[in-house]
Scaffold this motif. Sequence first.
Motif: not given
Lengths: 457, 101
Positions: B11, B14-15, B17-19, B22, B25-26, B29-30, B32-33, B36, B78
């Motif tokens: 796991r 896998m994470l 590799k996914l990071r 991406h 884009t991460i 988004t960071r 942007l966050l 925000q 929210y």
Amino acid sequence: MNSRPDPNESENPMNTPDLKVDALVVGGGIAGMQSALDLADQGYRVALVEKEASIGGKMIMLSKVFPTLDCCSCITTPKMSAVAHHDNITLLTTCDVQALHTNGNGGYTAKVQQNPRYIDADACTGCRQCEYVCPIDLPASYDLDMGATRAIRVPFSTAVPQKAIIDIEHCLLCGKCEKACPTDAVDFSQQPFTFNIETNAVVLATGFQTTPTDAKREYGGGKLLNVIDALSMERLLAPTGPYGHILRPSDGKEPESIAYVQCAGSRDQSLGVPYCSRVCCMYAIKQAMLLSGALPMADITIYYMDIRTFGKGYEQFYQNAKAMGIEFVHGKVARIDEDSEHNPVIRVETIENGRIAERTHDLVVLSVGMLPGENLGPIFDVQPADDGFAAIPDPTLSPSATGHPGVFVTGTASGPMDIVDSIIMAGAAAAQAAAYLETMRSSVAAGPTAIPEVAHV
Amino acid sequence: MTQDKEAARARTAMLKKLREEHKDTIEHTRVLLKKQQEIRRIISQAMKDGAGTVPEIAGASGLPAHEVLWHVTAMKKYDLVTETGRDGDYYRYALVEEASQ
């Protein structure tokens, strides 16, 4: 006649074997859903493939339908539910058809890719606890960016299936959703999955898109904060809308003066859209009536070139709107600017007296037109007609047939039409598909040489 | 036990590799966050003294009114902000903890 599809197959095609159905319906808007239901009710096995995370199409976004003013959600949601629970329909969301080939048996093989939700759809209960802990707010496309959503979300409150999805392009991979999920449904290991669907008939119901709000620069759409398109107004009028009220986007003011600009994307050679979109007059009148009810003190004006009310009960609807006090100004809007308070200022030439007038409103709605949706040429070999919508070789006698045996087109994929006509055409496409399927069955029963020749697609 | 460790290792890999896949884009988004969170801090500060309309919050925070409306809309969805009534043509909004006091 068919056993109920395994729900795991519908929602978790990572384990799905290739499907064999009588009819493949592409697109889960109102036309696709109606065609699927009509075929499934006759006993045919249907696969409905939808690229989004929920079926419902554009209709589920709307407030009410004309001319009856019935609640859109109240009509659409039961159909969405019927599709999802029908014994003869396999619903496949987040799926794209990537190729369609003849299979040598008179039918077709569709290559379909399912894009990952990053959610175990069997485990997800749609509780939205993941959405509440997600740290990032993003513009919600369902609310035309006026509201917010999160990187992990259930697409909207009446989505079918009611399952979360992760927008991986905006996900921080922070893991908060995993910790919050009570059923351990978050699954980052999911990958795109390709599988085949064997089918004898195909119904294309891929829908339409609206004219971009900024297509006519002189109208200021996309630049002036209080110039919005009609789909945005639908969301403002819907009970599930972004603000919960009808407010203008520049400052949250409840508008006292609202104007509609007709033909803002149709019958306009400068945009390459010479045709009439057939729905704009009626949706503008409908919205004006709904606004009259919601904001009784507001002045509502519709600037128009012609009012076209051709359907059953439509002219009476128009007359009712006039009787309610909605102002119809016969004139062509030349341009829209704004004053220092972001109030849109319309410059219009009135046709009655040929004068140029400038009028200021709180909010302007552009009655944008219908443009062709997906180009059906590359994958389905259904070429566009001059207007860009799917070409129908014999629209008078065979309004859904594409020229490829067993391949039919329906709804707004074939041209601009309203919801009533989309549903009628969806029934027509289902009837033509059913007739074709019966012909195929008879041919197969008569022997292999009798199978009709199917054009290469 | 060994199986659990293997699953955890798989796991993590896998994470990772996914990071890696991406990372752009991460990072986007960071950023942007972060922006925000700063805007939310300013809006929350402007609402500390009680409910306000969008133009009032915009005036107090120095942010454009349309931006305030979007953030207040998101916060309302929210459950961080609630609507407390009207003031002329505008609705009033309050932070949930302020409104509950």
